[in-house]
Design a protein around this motif. Structure first.
Motif, mmCIF file in Angstrom:
data_model
loop_
_atom_site.group_PDB
_atom_site.id
_atom_site.type_symbol
_atom_site.label_atom_id
_atom_site.label_comp_id
_atom_site.label_asym_id
_atom_site.label_seq_id
_atom_site.Cartn_x
_atom_site.Cartn_y
_atom_site.Cartn_z
ATOM 1 N N SER A 1 -65.149 45.103 -45.700
ATOM 2 C CA SER A 1 -64.677 46.093 -46.674
ATOM 3 C C SER A 1 -65.513 46.032 -47.954
ATOM 4 C CB SER A 1 -63.193 45.885 -46.985
ATOM 5 O OG SER A 1 -62.953 44.618 -47.561
ATOM 6 N N GLU B 1 -66.479 53.379 -50.138
ATOM 7 C CA GLU B 1 -65.079 53.782 -50.225
ATOM 8 C C GLU B 1 -64.794 54.955 -49.291
ATOM 9 O OE1 GLU B 1 -61.276 55.254 -51.001
ATOM 10 O OE2 GLU B 1 -62.158 53.240 -50.917
ATOM 11 N N ARG C 1 -58.561 57.059 -42.250
ATOM 12 C CA ARG C 1 -58.392 56.568 -43.616
ATOM 13 C C ARG C 1 -59.738 56.156 -44.212
ATOM 14 N NH1 ARG C 1 -54.527 54.051 -40.448
ATOM 15 N NH2 ARG C 1 -52.348 54.493 -40.954
ATOM 16 N N ASP C 2 -59.846 56.314 -45.532
ATOM 17 C CA ASP C 2 -60.992 55.742 -46.224
ATOM 18 C C ASP C 2 -60.763 54.251 -46.428
ATOM 19 O OD1 ASP C 2 -62.666 57.968 -46.413
ATOM 20 O OD2 ASP C 2 -61.556 58.751 -48.131
ATOM 21 N N ARG C 3 -61.790 53.566 -46.942
ATOM 22 C CA ARG C 3 -61.797 52.097 -46.962
ATOM 23 C C ARG C 3 -60.551 51.485 -47.603
ATOM 24 N NH1 ARG C 3 -65.808 50.067 -51.100
ATOM 25 N NH2 ARG C 3 -64.010 50.634 -52.397
ATOM 26 N N ASP C 4 -60.263 51.843 -48.857
ATOM 27 C CA ASP C 4 -59.166 51.184 -49.557
ATOM 28 C C ASP C 4 -57.818 51.477 -48.906
ATOM 29 O OD1 ASP C 4 -61.054 50.184 -51.245
ATOM 30 O OD2 ASP C 4 -60.503 51.426 -52.976
ATOM 31 N N LYS C 5 -57.647 52.692 -48.412
ATOM 32 C CA LYS C 5 -56.393 53.027 -47.744
ATOM 33 C C LYS C 5 -56.278 52.279 -46.421
ATOM 34 C CE LYS C 5 -55.536 57.532 -49.847
ATOM 35 N NZ LYS C 5 -55.332 58.989 -49.623
ATOM 36 N N VAL D 1 -57.573 49.238 -45.808
ATOM 37 C CA VAL D 1 -57.230 47.854 -46.150
ATOM 38 C C VAL D 1 -55.759 47.761 -46.548
ATOM 39 C CG1 VAL D 1 -57.656 45.963 -47.758
ATOM 40 C CG2 VAL D 1 -59.581 47.253 -46.821
ATOM 41 N N ALA D 2 -55.289 48.729 -47.344
ATOM 42 C CA ALA D 2 -53.883 48.736 -47.747
ATOM 43 C C ALA D 2 -52.969 48.858 -46.534
ATOM 44 C CB ALA D 2 -53.625 49.881 -48.722
ATOM 45 N N THR E 1 -52.362 47.331 -52.106
ATOM 46 C CA THR E 1 -53.788 47.023 -51.991
ATOM 47 C C THR E 1 -54.043 45.553 -52.277
ATOM 48 O OG1 THR E 1 -54.278 47.485 -54.314
ATOM 49 C CG2 THR E 1 -54.311 49.351 -52.797
ATOM 50 N N LEU E 2 -55.316 45.224 -52.407
ATOM 51 C CA LEU E 2 -55.710 43.844 -52.667
ATOM 52 C C LEU E 2 -55.658 43.470 -54.144
ATOM 53 C CD1 LEU E 2 -58.790 43.543 -50.284
ATOM 54 C CD2 LEU E 2 -56.734 42.151 -50.178
ATOM 55 N N ASN E 3 -54.940 44.258 -54.965
ATOM 56 C CA ASN E 3 -54.951 43.960 -56.396
ATOM 57 C C ASN E 3 -53.997 42.833 -56.775
ATOM 58 O OD1 ASN E 3 -52.563 45.287 -56.047
ATOM 59 N ND2 ASN E 3 -52.951 46.911 -57.536
#
Length: 214
Positions: free
Chosen positions: A111, A116, A127-131, A133-134, A158-160
């Motif tokens: 990732s 993105e 899905r795009d990358r962040d979605k 991963v989420a 997310t990874l936040n």
């Protein structure tokens, strides 16, 4: 021996390794699913290598067949085979956790290297990358409940919140690292099925992201 079981739905068949969590592929027929499984040996070997394991499977030997359900046809292995009810010893449990941790590390690496915006599928979906991963993380949180690990939703999914994510994954690893008599863990999934499903979901999305990043 390369033990494999088949999960046969009406529209889709999964061929899943009994002994290598996450090595599962699907096809429209039993033969297509087995061919896909063998075709992904080089890619799964990358995950196994990260886990410090030698992966050199022979020809697959089908040891069980189960009837799939709507989730199978939707695109995920869903049915627990009888072989998953066999006891899990300390060595097998440690191997499963090593592969799961390797898949988490690989997802983070892939990732980080992916754009993105990922290339869309043939029908414009995906899905795009962040979605993506989420989605993997939220699915893991749901799966974790099936082995008695409960965590609140992650902020924005997310990874936040890496500390909370790490804590949840450490708990998952702790549960699955223990030997098991073969029955359900905390009245949920049995340990072998939980390890396979968790690893498969992460690895499947790693490969999707790799394929759509170009």
């Amino acid at each position: 021996m390369n033990r494999v079981y088949l999960e046969v739905g009406r529209k889709k068949v999964f061929a899943c390794s009994a002994d290598w969590p996450g090595w599962c592929r699907s096809g429209k027929t039993e033969e297509a699913a087995l061919d896909a499984l063998i075709g992904y040996v080089p890619r799964y070997a990358v995950i196994a290598g990260r886990a410090g394991l030698d992966f050199a499977p022979g020809d697959p030997v089908v040891v069980e067949q189960v009837t799939g359900d709507a989730t199978t046809d939707f695109g995920a292995p869903s049915v627990t085979p009888q072989l998953d009810l066999e006891p899990v010893g300390a060595t097998e449990a440690a191997k499963a956790v090593a592969l799961i941790r390797a898949s988490w590390a690989a997802l983070a690496e892939v990732s980080a290297a992916s754009p993105e915006e990922l290339r869309k599928g043939p029908r414009g979906g995906g899905r795009d990358r962040d979605k993506m991963v989420a989605h993997v993380i939220e699915a893991e949180r749901s799966y974790a409940r099936s082995i008695g690990v409960r965590h609140k939703p992650f902020p924005l999914g997310t990874l936040n919140d890496p500390q909370a994510l790490s804590a949840m994954r450490d708990e998952i690893a702790d549960v699955l690292s223990r030997p098991s008599p073969g029955g359900p863990v905390a009245r949920g999934w049995c340990a072998r099925y939980a390890a396979r499903r968790i690893a498969w979901h992460v690895i499947d999305h790693i490969w999707e992201m790799e394929d759509r990043a170009g």
